[in-house]
Design a protein around this motif. Sequence first.
Motif, PDB file in Angstrom:
ATOM      1  N   GLY A   3      -1.011 -17.617  -1.806  1.00  0.00           N
ATOM      2  CA  GLY A   3      -2.141 -16.739  -2.136  1.00  0.00           C
ATOM      3  C   GLY A   3      -1.658 -15.331  -2.412  1.00  0.00           C
ATOM      4  N   LEU A   4      -2.064 -14.773  -3.568  1.00  0.00           N
ATOM      5  CA  LEU A   4      -1.654 -13.413  -3.900  1.00  0.00           C
ATOM      6  C   LEU A   4      -2.892 -12.545  -4.078  1.00  0.00           C
ATOM      7  CD1 LEU A   4       0.460 -11.290  -4.784  1.00  0.00           C
ATOM      8  CD2 LEU A   4       0.285 -12.200  -7.105  1.00  0.00           C
ATOM      9  N   VAL A   5      -2.898 -11.394  -3.367  1.00  0.00           N
ATOM     10  CA  VAL A   5      -3.997 -10.440  -3.540  1.00  0.00           C
ATOM     11  C   VAL A   5      -3.432  -9.217  -4.241  1.00  0.00           C
ATOM     12  CG1 VAL A   5      -5.747  -9.048  -2.386  1.00  0.00           C
ATOM     13  CG2 VAL A   5      -5.105 -11.276  -1.450  1.00  0.00           C
ATOM     14  N   PHE A   6      -4.027  -8.915  -5.437  1.00  0.00           N
ATOM     15  CA  PHE A   6      -3.481  -7.836  -6.261  1.00  0.00           C
ATOM     16  C   PHE A   6      -3.930  -6.469  -5.758  1.00  0.00           C
ATOM     17  CE2 PHE A   6      -3.573 -11.575  -8.893  1.00  0.00           C
ATOM     18  CZ  PHE A   6      -2.402 -11.512  -9.619  1.00  0.00           C
ATOM     19  N   GLN A   7      -3.125  -5.507  -6.075  1.00  0.00           N
ATOM     20  CA  GLN A   7      -3.464  -4.132  -5.707  1.00  0.00           C
ATOM     21  C   GLN A   7      -4.798  -3.727  -6.335  1.00  0.00           C
ATOM     22  OE1 GLN A   7      -0.308  -1.432  -6.676  1.00  0.00           O
ATOM     23  NE2 GLN A   7      -1.315   0.325  -5.738  1.00  0.00           N
ATOM     24  N   GLN A   8      -4.994  -4.067  -7.630  1.00  0.00           N
ATOM     25  CA  GLN A   8      -6.270  -3.721  -8.307  1.00  0.00           C
ATOM     26  C   GLN A   8      -7.253  -4.887  -8.277  1.00  0.00           C
ATOM     27  OE1 GLN A   8      -3.307  -3.659 -10.005  1.00  0.00           O
ATOM     28  NE2 GLN A   8      -2.802  -1.481 -10.071  1.00  0.00           N
ATOM     29  N   TYR A   9      -7.096  -5.811  -7.364  1.00  0.00           N
ATOM     30  CA  TYR A   9      -7.982  -6.967  -7.117  1.00  0.00           C
ATOM     31  C   TYR A   9      -8.013  -7.963  -8.260  1.00  0.00           C
ATOM     32  CZ  TYR A   9      -9.818  -3.037  -4.353  1.00  0.00           C
ATOM     33  OH  TYR A   9      -9.947  -1.926  -3.592  1.00  0.00           O
ATOM     34  N   ILE A  48      -9.405 -10.987  -1.192  1.00  0.00           N
ATOM     35  CA  ILE A  48      -8.680 -11.696  -0.133  1.00  0.00           C
ATOM     36  C   ILE A  48      -9.266 -13.102   0.056  1.00  0.00           C
ATOM     37  CG2 ILE A  48      -8.202 -11.725   2.345  1.00  0.00           C
ATOM     38  CD1 ILE A  48      -8.069  -8.624   2.182  1.00  0.00           C
ATOM     39  N   ALA A  49     -10.615 -13.180   0.041  1.00  0.00           N
ATOM     40  CA  ALA A  49     -11.269 -14.481   0.208  1.00  0.00           C
ATOM     41  C   ALA A  49     -10.888 -15.429  -0.929  1.00  0.00           C
ATOM     42  CB  ALA A  49     -12.789 -14.298   0.243  1.00  0.00           C
ATOM     43  N   ARG A  50     -10.802 -14.879  -2.166  1.00  0.00           N
ATOM     44  CA  ARG A  50     -10.447 -15.721  -3.316  1.00  0.00           C
ATOM     45  C   ARG A  50      -9.055 -16.348  -3.110  1.00  0.00           C
ATOM     46  NH1 ARG A  50     -10.055 -13.074  -9.231  1.00  0.00           N
ATOM     47  NH2 ARG A  50      -8.207 -12.156  -8.275  1.00  0.00           N
ATOM     48  N   ALA A  51      -8.133 -15.530  -2.543  1.00  0.00           N
ATOM     49  CA  ALA A  51      -6.795 -16.062  -2.292  1.00  0.00           C
ATOM     50  C   ALA A  51      -6.813 -17.068  -1.144  1.00  0.00           C
ATOM     51  CB  ALA A  51      -5.833 -14.917  -1.998  1.00  0.00           C
ATOM     52  N   LEU A  52      -7.656 -16.794  -0.122  1.00  0.00           N
ATOM     53  CA  LEU A  52      -7.709 -17.666   1.049  1.00  0.00           C
ATOM     54  C   LEU A  52      -8.364 -19.005   0.740  1.00  0.00           C
ATOM     55  CD1 LEU A  52      -8.746 -15.189   3.898  1.00  0.00           C
ATOM     56  CD2 LEU A  52      -6.537 -16.350   3.632  1.00  0.00           C
ATOM     57  N   ALA A  53      -9.246 -19.035  -0.286  1.00  0.00           N
ATOM     58  CA  ALA A  53     -10.013 -20.245  -0.585  1.00  0.00           C
ATOM     59  C   ALA A  53      -9.104 -21.412  -0.954  1.00  0.00           C
ATOM     60  CB  ALA A  53     -11.008 -19.975  -1.713  1.00  0.00           C
ATOM     61  N   LEU A  64       0.081 -13.334   0.269  1.00  0.00           N
ATOM     62  CA  LEU A  64       0.833 -12.157  -0.155  1.00  0.00           C
ATOM     63  C   LEU A  64      -0.144 -11.060  -0.512  1.00  0.00           C
ATOM     64  CD1 LEU A  64       3.314 -13.963  -2.611  1.00  0.00           C
ATOM     65  CD2 LEU A  64       3.541 -13.673  -0.136  1.00  0.00           C
ATOM     66  N   LEU A  65      -0.020  -9.903   0.133  1.00  0.00           N
ATOM     67  CA  LEU A  65      -0.940  -8.799  -0.113  1.00  0.00           C
ATOM     68  C   LEU A  65      -0.179  -7.623  -0.724  1.00  0.00           C
ATOM     69  CD1 LEU A  65      -2.569  -9.014   3.391  1.00  0.00           C
ATOM     70  CD2 LEU A  65      -3.861  -9.371   1.294  1.00  0.00           C
ATOM     71  N   ASP A  66      -0.630  -7.175  -1.879  1.00  0.00           N
ATOM     72  CA  ASP A  66       0.028  -6.063  -2.560  1.00  0.00           C
ATOM     73  C   ASP A  66      -0.773  -4.791  -2.338  1.00  0.00           C
ATOM     74  OD1 ASP A  66       1.621  -4.523  -4.108  1.00  0.00           O
ATOM     75  OD2 ASP A  66       1.199  -5.535  -6.009  1.00  0.00           O
ATOM     76  N   GLU A  67      -0.243  -3.898  -1.544  1.00  0.00           N
ATOM     77  CA  GLU A  67      -0.896  -2.601  -1.271  1.00  0.00           C
ATOM     78  C   GLU A  67      -2.384  -2.775  -0.973  1.00  0.00           C
ATOM     79  OE1 GLU A  67       0.768   0.114  -1.025  1.00  0.00           O
ATOM     80  OE2 GLU A  67       2.498   0.063  -2.377  1.00  0.00           O
ATOM     81  N   PRO A  68      -2.732  -3.492   0.091  1.00  0.00           N
ATOM     82  CA  PRO A  68      -4.145  -3.828   0.298  1.00  0.00           C
ATOM     83  C   PRO A  68      -5.046  -2.617   0.536  1.00  0.00           C
ATOM     84  CG  PRO A  68      -2.849  -4.428   2.220  1.00  0.00           C
ATOM     85  CD  PRO A  68      -1.877  -4.042   1.147  1.00  0.00           C
ATOM     86  N   THR A  69      -4.478  -1.469   0.887  1.00  0.00           N
ATOM     87  CA  THR A  69      -5.344  -0.339   1.231  1.00  0.00           C
ATOM     88  C   THR A  69      -5.172   0.853   0.299  1.00  0.00           C
ATOM     89  OG1 THR A  69      -3.677   0.476   2.762  1.00  0.00           O
ATOM     90  CG2 THR A  69      -5.379  -0.943   3.678  1.00  0.00           C
ATOM     91  N   SER A  75      -5.727 -16.521  13.004  1.00  0.00           N
ATOM     92  CA  SER A  75      -5.685 -17.874  12.460  1.00  0.00           C
ATOM     93  C   SER A  75      -4.320 -18.293  11.951  1.00  0.00           C
ATOM     94  CB  SER A  75      -6.712 -17.988  11.350  1.00  0.00           C
ATOM     95  OG  SER A  75      -6.552 -16.871  10.499  1.00  0.00           O
ATOM     96  N   ALA A  76      -3.309 -17.839  12.597  1.00  0.00           N
ATOM     97  CA  ALA A  76      -1.988 -18.366  12.284  1.00  0.00           C
ATOM     98  C   ALA A  76      -1.617 -18.241  10.827  1.00  0.00           C
ATOM     99  CB  ALA A  76      -1.889 -19.835  12.719  1.00  0.00           C
ATOM    100  N   THR A  77      -2.136 -17.180  10.174  1.00  0.00           N
ATOM    101  CA  THR A  77      -1.818 -17.002   8.765  1.00  0.00           C
ATOM    102  C   THR A  77      -0.448 -16.358   8.618  1.00  0.00           C
ATOM    103  OG1 THR A  77      -4.152 -16.562   8.469  1.00  0.00           O
ATOM    104  CG2 THR A  77      -2.721 -16.120   6.582  1.00  0.00           C
ATOM    105  N   THR A  78       0.371 -16.961   7.770  1.00  0.00           N
ATOM    106  CA  THR A  78       1.653 -16.350   7.431  1.00  0.00           C
ATOM    107  C   THR A  78       1.394 -15.329   6.339  1.00  0.00           C
ATOM    108  OG1 THR A  78       2.693 -18.465   7.899  1.00  0.00           O
ATOM    109  CG2 THR A  78       4.020 -16.827   6.722  1.00  0.00           C
ATOM    110  N   MET A  79       1.907 -14.095   6.503  1.00  0.00           N
ATOM    111  CA  MET A  79       1.573 -13.038   5.563  1.00  0.00           C
ATOM    112  C   MET A  79       2.778 -12.202   5.193  1.00  0.00           C
ATOM    113  SD  MET A  79      -2.084 -11.286   6.195  1.00  0.00           S
ATOM    114  CE  MET A  79      -2.137 -11.288   7.957  1.00  0.00           C
ATOM    115  N   VAL A  80       2.754 -11.763   3.924  1.00  0.00           N
ATOM    116  CA  VAL A  80       3.711 -10.755   3.478  1.00  0.00           C
ATOM    117  C   VAL A  80       2.883  -9.603   2.930  1.00  0.00           C
ATOM    118  CG1 VAL A  80       5.628 -10.210   1.941  1.00  0.00           C
ATOM    119  CG2 VAL A  80       5.395 -12.528   2.887  1.00  0.00           C
ATOM    120  N   VAL A  81       3.069  -8.420   3.488  1.00  0.00           N
ATOM    121  CA  VAL A  81       2.286  -7.273   3.069  1.00  0.00           C
ATOM    122  C   VAL A  81       3.212  -6.225   2.466  1.00  0.00           C
ATOM    123  CG1 VAL A  81       0.606  -5.525   3.765  1.00  0.00           C
ATOM    124  CG2 VAL A  81       0.697  -7.704   4.965  1.00  0.00           C
TER     125      VAL A  81
END
Lengths: 530, 255
Positions: B96-102, B163-168, B175-180, B202-208
Amino acid sequence: MVCSAIAAAQSTLDDIRTRGVLRYAIDPSGGAPFAMPTVEEPDVLTGFEVELMQLIGAELGVRVEPITGDWLALVDLLKSERADLAINGFEVTEERALEVDFSAPYYVYDQQPTIRSSDRARFPDFASTRGNSSGTSVFVPVATLNGAASVDVLLEFGWPRERIQEYDDGLLPYTELKAKRVDLVVQDSIVAAYYAGSDAELLNLAPLGKQGHYAALFRKGDNTLREAFDQALARLKASGELAALYRRWKIWTQDQASIGIVDRAEIVGNTETTANADGAAASRAFSWPAVFWALAKACVNTIVLTVVAMPLAVALGVVLAIAMRSQFRRIAWPARVYVAVVRGTPLLVQLYLVYYSLPALGLWLAGHVPSLDAIVNIQSALTWPAFLVAIVVLAGNYGAYEAEVQRAGLDAVPGGQRRAALALGLSHRASLWRIELPQGFRTVLPATINDLNSMIKDSSLVSLIAVPELMQVALGIGKATLMVPAVLVAAAAYYLVLSLAADVFARRLARARGLRDSTGRFAHLERATR
Amino acid sequence: MNERVVLSAEGIVKRWPNGRVVLDGVTLSIMEREVVAIVGANGCGKSTLLSVLAGLESVHAGSVRLRGQPAALPNVDARASRQEERVLRAHRARVGLVFQQYHLFPHLTVGANCMMGPQYGLGLHVSEAAARARAALLRVGMHEAFDRAVTELSGGQQQRVAIARALANTPEVLLLDEPTSALDPQRTREIGALVRELASESATTMVVVTHDLELARDVADRVVFLDAGRVEAELPTEQFFGSQDAAIREFLAHA
């Protein structure tokens, strides 16, 4: 070659007998009293040539069916075997004889000069329009019909070519005369009698004594059909039926006896006393409700054409847009060439080529690739009906414009959308159809609605081939009733209504698809309908 | 290699068309249930590395594996075969990849955005995809917005939907790219809390990938420090922030 032509000729008459239908090419918008749409039923034609063909059909024991097209294209209708003969005031000339065979003449016309009634003193006779009493040449500006024999007659009388103005239909020269853009009109007597004979502003001078003949046209070597036609015509001439028909349309002249038309007084008496039998007067009768109803019926073809062709055009545009954006040159280049060629050439030419050249291509193929002809009858396979050709050409033409529109739409979708789609595991195809195209389509919706509007109006061009639509019917009725400007305004009103209806429809469609812009409103559409 | 390795990269080399080296032999392993923060100065290659891990970039050399399976990353110079493309698609769907600009899909509703991956990425039936989408939206607190247009949402809400779209897709790793980075301080705190929640709950493996060192310190088990396309340091979070290494001190002082 000669043998095959004769074989083809024999089969034409056999074909007609088998079909039970004789198809004749004629232009209903060319002008009265030859052929024009009836106001009550625009698909049904009237006119003295239409009635003549009905009599011929009765003699031959077959039904007759008009195949309509632009006057200059009637010979092509004949040559492409979409019609068996052409009949529409074709003068017997040597030039034409090179292209086609003539039937026996069915009418003798003379060249008829017409001036404004107010010019009676200035031009007491035809000679005065060429020079004054002191012997100096004048040659007043003259208007006539494009491609008609009157042009040759005027040249023969010494008119310089630059003083002769040629128009595509028979009514316009008189309009120009009344507007004082020209001082003289010379046309076939029959046309002059219909348009100028009943107009107090215009005055017909004595005919010029340059008689000529009208005859039907046949394909070269189509002798059996031509002979059958001539025999039927001869019987009509001898029986007095033809003379009665001409009297009914007020086009009878003593000259007609010279081609063997027998005038029987008793038939004449019967018809002339009946007011309803005056075909010329009946076709001139004008009533707005009837005209509006006739135009409404003609709208149906315009609507069906647009409703079928536009979605096809958008679909083709999307396919071409995707192809043009392809990284593979073998896919991108043909699409680019198609778009460039189709956008760069007139729709009119495309219609003409597809409609008249496809059957010829089939004929050529059948001659050169006999094995192919054994599998499928190529020529008949390529003799598409006019309506199909109209839809294919309109869709193909607008598809090229839509290709650029849809390409711009796809280009406007931010690259991040594709990356986001791919990141979710979508295929390139799913990304294109689910993510990129819907957004691109939304962006360019105003341009697509513009194309839709423009197609509604461009569909009038298809009357060049045998599809009767709003514009052709309007011109036909306008000319027959001598009310061209008024009927054209009425037709314009119909186009406006259709165009507004298209906007409303497109807006509904967009709302149903839940298309929203960044402010959540339907701003694109509001811009498009302004 | 360790069986608990979820995602690994080995010897990744990537150059821009102008010849500049973005990633210069990056090797990295992400363990199960681990939260890794990737930090570094602007232009050090953090975001590109994330795209490579997600299977969105072609590379000049190196490989990425998910649970030991190679991702068939496209090579810059070669065209991928059909089989390779299929493998790559499967990899993308499981990461799952979450883009900086969504990059939310503006023509679709919130629900439809989240159903896209399950339906067309994983090939699930529409009802199953809707259930996945609802569950994912519930996790980020956006379940009530299912039928709304994404264009009506605030920035923070859009980030949650992204984030939900990636989690679905129920990815193996998120993978979160500059989430904030695109949010105001209030929203930054909210998203930070959400990321922490996801990490712990929830035991999510994450790279931020982040500039926000506070967030990194808060959520990460391990920090990867990237400099000029190379992994300069790879340390447990506490050690990283207490490091005496000159380059790290320099970075921390300026960030």
